[in-house]
Enzyme design. Structure first.
Site, PDB file in Angstrom:
ATOM      1  N   ASP A 132      70.710  18.246  55.293  1.00  0.00           N
ATOM      2  CA  ASP A 132      69.643  17.229  55.258  1.00  0.00           C
ATOM      3  C   ASP A 132      68.367  17.685  55.957  1.00  0.00           C
ATOM      4  OD1 ASP A 132      70.456  17.221  57.860  1.00  0.00           O
ATOM      5  OD2 ASP A 132      71.034  15.113  57.946  1.00  0.00           O
ATOM      6  N   ASP A 274      72.475  36.525  61.635  1.00  0.00           N
ATOM      7  CA  ASP A 274      71.266  35.689  61.516  1.00  0.00           C
ATOM      8  C   ASP A 274      70.901  35.058  62.850  1.00  0.00           C
ATOM      9  OD1 ASP A 274      73.825  34.400  60.680  1.00  0.00           O
ATOM     10  OD2 ASP A 274      72.651  32.577  60.882  1.00  0.00           O
TER      11      ASP A 274
HETATM   12  P1  AMP Z   1      73.108  27.874  62.408  1.00  0.00           P
HETATM   13  O1  AMP Z   1      74.586  27.737  62.426  1.00  0.00           O
HETATM   14  O2  AMP Z   1      72.372  26.812  63.175  1.00  0.00           O
HETATM   15  O3  AMP Z   1      72.657  29.250  62.787  1.00  0.00           O
HETATM   16  O4  AMP Z   1      72.660  27.610  60.898  1.00  0.00           O
HETATM   17  C1  AMP Z   1      73.180  28.314  59.806  1.00  0.00           C
HETATM   18  C2  AMP Z   1      72.390  27.956  58.572  1.00  0.00           C
HETATM   19  O5  AMP Z   1      72.583  26.577  58.220  1.00  0.00           O
HETATM   20  C3  AMP Z   1      70.892  28.148  58.687  1.00  0.00           C
HETATM   21  O6  AMP Z   1      70.433  28.595  57.446  1.00  0.00           O
HETATM   22  C4  AMP Z   1      70.408  26.762  59.002  1.00  0.00           C
HETATM   23  O7  AMP Z   1      69.062  26.575  58.670  1.00  0.00           O
HETATM   24  C5  AMP Z   1      71.326  25.919  58.124  1.00  0.00           C
HETATM   25  N1  AMP Z   1      71.469  24.534  58.600  1.00  0.00           N
HETATM   26  C6  AMP Z   1      72.084  24.092  59.709  1.00  0.00           C
HETATM   27  N2  AMP Z   1      72.022  22.749  59.790  1.00  0.00           N
HETATM   28  C7  AMP Z   1      71.333  22.311  58.708  1.00  0.00           C
HETATM   29  C8  AMP Z   1      70.916  21.034  58.221  1.00  0.00           C
HETATM   30  N3  AMP Z   1      71.206  19.909  58.868  1.00  0.00           N
HETATM   31  N4  AMP Z   1      70.224  20.998  57.063  1.00  0.00           N
HETATM   32  C9  AMP Z   1      69.921  22.111  56.395  1.00  0.00           C
HETATM   33  N5  AMP Z   1      70.288  23.342  56.790  1.00  0.00           N
HETATM   34  C10 AMP Z   1      70.976  23.458  57.939  1.00  0.00           C
HETATM   35 MG    MG Z   2      71.059  30.215  63.120  1.00  0.00          MG
END
Ligand code: AMP
Ligand code: MG
Length: 509
Positions: A132, A274
């Site tokens: 979202d 990432d």
């Molecule tokens: P992270 O685990 O925070 O490093 O995120 C992994 C991926 O999921 C990244 O591409 C984030 O931008 C995406 N992501 C995490 N939470 C959301 C969200 N609520 N809506 C859209 N993308 C998300």
């Molecule tokens: Mg991340």
């Protein structure tokens, strides 16, 4: 996708945004504006970061500030983007990108430094997949606390300017209050950014990203400083050793960073490629946490079932991530891939020794040893073994050694510990430095407070459940000077009680 021109653009004093990243190939980002929120309110704000950025406090903290930091309005000069990136998540390659973060631009500070200004939780982007684009208040406050805690500890990190509650709910396992975090970073270029361009771009695009990153983070890598890198291996070198040097610098920063994490008992929890910044800053505080009782196997993240990112695995995982980074650079390192692999592998193999050098030096300092050498490894390992066997608190053991056995530190003195202490004292006696100098070194190397999980949770519960932000403010005040010893710190030094449940962190919030 183009910028939403309907969005109000306002002029606020002190914002000095540039858009250097947008000069890079288009496929590295998407133009996208933050989505508006209903009822924004600044719930926590960082004056120190504001000063660093050189913004005018009155404007930033007043009504205009709230509108900008919630994404409802765009400051003049902003050309918002979401960045594209890929990454290896738990070992598997995936296309990712900023799914809920939007970079307003790069603020040039009065000192001439450049920081990305990013709104996290600012709404959907082309990379959101099924997400979202939003973030939960608790999770954003947690990132704020831990990132500022890391900064206080002297560990390179992204920092936090503000958390704004949105007045909207977001749906996770249950409904949660939404929020936007303003995060600043030396840049958001990740290993995953290179993986993305390596997978989906051509060599010119890869070179553009590498050159931009070198210029932004390693401007010292210039042609004329590369003479030594040419060295005796000139024949097998590519014409330009710049990219090899780049790799070496990135590796060095990671080796130092991971050692600092471990010396403070920090576990990142989700060291996917990432989430590894090329700048050497700690980035993306998801399921991270600080260890209480020393156990190298410690894992907090509920999703890390294979313990891939356990405390002790952080150095080999960093090396694994750097190998993915190295692969992306190969076409720039040498025309002939086999030669390129040979060259870069030689560097990569040095990672364990490099990390160990930083770790040993840091551990030595924690014990008051100015120049720790190989001979000190036994002494350090013996202490760690005792800490593990006797389930001692990581931070407080070093504190007890630094300040004497204060009651609050709760260090049990076993026979093993007493024997070890004797050896340690003898080792300190071999140094020429005064006892006072040893004590100062230990004080500067051993934090008296860390963001302990139960304290962080208590502060978050007060904020999220009761809109009481005073507990967070108090905690942040303490975390600002974690190497001081003050009486009012003592409640923050207590490890969780034996009845506390094992701490588990969750992603996706
Ligand atoms: P992270 O685990 O925070 O490093 O995120 C992994 C991926 O999921 C990244 O591409 C984030 O931008 C995406 N992501 C995490 N939470 C959301 C969200 N609520 N809506 C859209 N993308 C998300
Ligand atoms: Mg991340």
């Amino acid at each position: 996708m183009s910028v939403d021109l309907i969005k109000p653009v306002i002029e606020v004093q002190g914002w000095n945004l540039k858009a250097g990243y947008r000069q890079l190939p288009n496929k590295l980002f998407s133009e996208i504006s933050p989505s508006p929120v209903k009822d924004p309110e600044i719930v926590i704000y960082n004056k120190a970061v504001e000063n660093l950025l050189g913004m005018n406090s009155r404007d930033s903290e007043g009504a205009e500030g709230t509108e900008i930091l919630s994404g409802n309005e765009i400051p003049k000069g902003a050309q918002p983007i979401a960045q594209a990136y890929a990454g290896h998540q738990f070992g598997h390659f995936t296309m990712l990108g900023d799914g809920r973060a939007i970079i307003l631009g790069e603020q040039i500070t009065p000192k001439g430094e450049r920081y990305d200004i990013q709104l996290k939780g600012a709404g959907p982007t082309p990379y959101s997949r099924r997400g979202d684009g939003r973030a939960a208040l608790g999770a954003m406050l947690r990132e704020y606390i831990i990132s500022e805690g890391m900064y206080g500890l002297g560990i390179p990190s992204t920092r936090s300017l503000a958390v704004v509650s949105t007045g909207e709910s977001i749906l996770r396992e249950k409904e949660l209050p939404g929020a936007v975090l303003t995060r600043i970073a030396a840049s958001h270029i990740r290993v995953g950014t290179f993986e993305y361009i390596s997978q989906f771009g051509n060599i010119e695009e890869l070179k553009a990203l590498a050159d931009y990153t070198i210029e932004r983070h390693f401007p010292n890598i210039m042609e004329d400083s590369l003479e030594e890198a040419r060295g005796p291996e000139q024949e097998i070198h590519s014409q330009n050793p710049k990219y090899l040097k780049f790799f070496e610098e990135v590796m060095n920063k990671q080796a130092s960073l991971i050692a600092k994490w471990q010396l403070a008992g920090f576990i990142h929890g989700v060291m996917n490629t990432d989430n590894m910044a090329i700048s050497g800053e700690t980035i993306d505080y998801g399921p991270c946490a600080f260890m209480n009782t020393y156990d190298p196997e410690t894992v907090f993240s509920s999703i890390d079932r294979g313990s891939r990112y356990a405390y002790k695995n952080q150095p080999p995982i960093a090396q694994w991530n750097l190998a993915r980074f190295a692969e992306t650079l190969l076409p720039l390192i040498h025309k002939d891939q086999t030669q390129g692999v040979k060259l870069i592998e030689k560097h990569l193999r040095q990672f364990p020794a490099l990390h160990h050098k930083y770790w040993l030096s840091g551990m030595g300092k924690k014990l008051g040893i100015f120049q720790a050498s190989k001979e000190d490894e036994n002494l350090i390992d013996e202490l760690l073994e005792i800490m593990k066997e006797e389930s001692l608190d990581f931070t407080n053991t070093f504190l007890a050694l630094t300040y004497g056995n204060k009651e609050v530190l709760e260090i049990r003195e076993s026979q093993g510990f007493t024997d070890w202490r004797g050896k340690w004292k003898r080792r300190l006696g071999e140094q020429t430095e005064s006892e006072e100098a040893v004590k100062q070194l230990m004080k500067a190397s051993n934090p008296t407070v860390i963001p302990r999980n139960h304290q962080v949770e208590k502060a978050l519960a007060a904020a999220v459940d009761n809109k009481d932000y005073s507990v967070i403010r108090e905690l942040l005040k303490v975390l600002r000077n974690p190497y001081d010893y003050r009486e009012e710190y003592e409640p923050y030094q207590k490890p969780p009680g034996p009845l506390d449940k094992p701490y588990v962190t969750y992603c996706g919030t």
